[in-house]
Design a protein around this motif. Structure first.
Motif, short mmCIF file in Angstrom:
data_model
loop_
_atom_site.label_atom_id
_atom_site.label_comp_id
_atom_site.label_asym_id
_atom_site.label_seq_id
_atom_site.Cartn_x
_atom_site.Cartn_y
_atom_site.Cartn_z
N ASP A 1 0.90 -1.06 0.03
CA ASP A 1 -0.11 0.00 -0.12
C ASP A 1 0.84 1.24 0.16
OD1 ASP A 1 -2.35 1.46 -0.07
OD2 ASP A 1 -2.53 1.29 2.35
N PRO B 1 -3.31 -4.65 5.66
CA PRO B 1 -4.85 -4.26 4.92
C PRO B 1 -4.69 -5.38 3.78
CG PRO B 1 -2.98 -2.72 4.56
CD PRO B 1 -2.43 -3.48 5.65
N LYS C 1 -6.14 -5.52 0.16
CA LYS C 1 -6.59 -4.27 -0.75
C LYS C 1 -6.67 -4.88 -2.05
CE LYS C 1 -5.42 -0.17 1.57
NZ LYS C 1 -5.81 1.03 1.47
N LYS C 2 -5.77 -5.70 -2.57
CA LYS C 2 -5.83 -6.10 -3.75
C LYS C 2 -6.52 -7.55 -3.86
CE LYS C 2 -1.55 -4.80 -4.21
NZ LYS C 2 -0.02 -5.10 -4.04
N ASP D 1 -4.38 -10.24 -2.29
CA ASP D 1 -4.53 -10.25 -0.97
C ASP D 1 -5.41 -11.17 -0.34
OD1 ASP D 1 -2.03 -8.30 -1.02
OD2 ASP D 1 -3.73 -6.59 -0.73
N LYS E 1 -13.30 -1.62 4.96
CA LYS E 1 -11.81 -1.96 5.23
C LYS E 1 -11.70 -3.32 5.44
CE LYS E 1 -10.17 2.30 6.84
NZ LYS E 1 -9.42 3.12 7.88
N ARG F 1 -8.69 -6.47 6.70
CA ARG F 1 -7.04 -6.50 7.11
C ARG F 1 -6.98 -7.85 7.83
NH1 ARG F 1 -7.33 -6.12 12.71
NH2 ARG F 1 -8.64 -4.85 13.47
#
Length: 157
Positions: free
Chosen positions: A25, A87, A89-90, A93, A150, A152
């Motif tokens: 990130d 986190p 994000k992609k 991930d 969000k 994570r």
């Protein structure tokens, strides 16, 4: 702000490829009166402080050579690991986090809750399925990804 993130992404990507590190990130944020450019990197087995310093030095040199300066105000450059609660994000991930314990928070409450923690069981382009523990019962719950603010990794206690 997005422009700075895009420029830094373009600059740091070849550096990370040289070292075989992953870009997790990038944040460009103002905290109080100071600006921070934060680049979060990782690799299999984790990243150490010396590797962060290598990337910081190489990226700093590249940023200093760009004319006109893409970041005209003074800022602090921080290159670090995303930490244990990195986190998600992609898409990659999320896929890599299947069977991991994660935390998700929502734009709008789901069944009266603004966040859930549980084991990620399934990922589709539209949904995430978690195995969550509610009191003493385990339950699979599927959440609409459009409502996820969000996500994570989380540490289970």
């Amino acid at each position: 702000m997005a422009n700075v993130v895009e420029i830094v992404t373009d600059l740091v990507t070849p550096i990370l490829e040289d070292y075989q590190f992953d870009l997790v990130d990038i944040e460009y944020v103002k905290e109080g009166k100071n600006w921070f450019l934060r680049v979060f990197i990782d690799k299999d087995g984790g990243i150490d402080i010396n590797e962060c310093a290598l990337v910081s030095e190489a990226l700093g040199e590249k940023l200093d050579t760009i004319e006109p300066d893409p970041i005209p105000q003074a800022y602090f450059l921080e290159v670090s690991s995303p930490g244990a609660e990195r986190p998600l994000k992609k898409e990659e991930d999320y896929v890599n986090a299947i069977d991991d314990y994660i935390n998700i928070s929502f734009y709008q409450a789901v069944e009266g809750e603004k966040q859930y923690q549980g084991f990620l069981k399934e990922v589709t382009p539209e949904t995430l399925t978690l195995l969550v523990k509610i009191k003493t019962q385990e339950k699979e719950m599927t959440f609409d990804r459009k409502n996820i603010a969000k996500a994570r990794l989380a540490i289970q206690f």
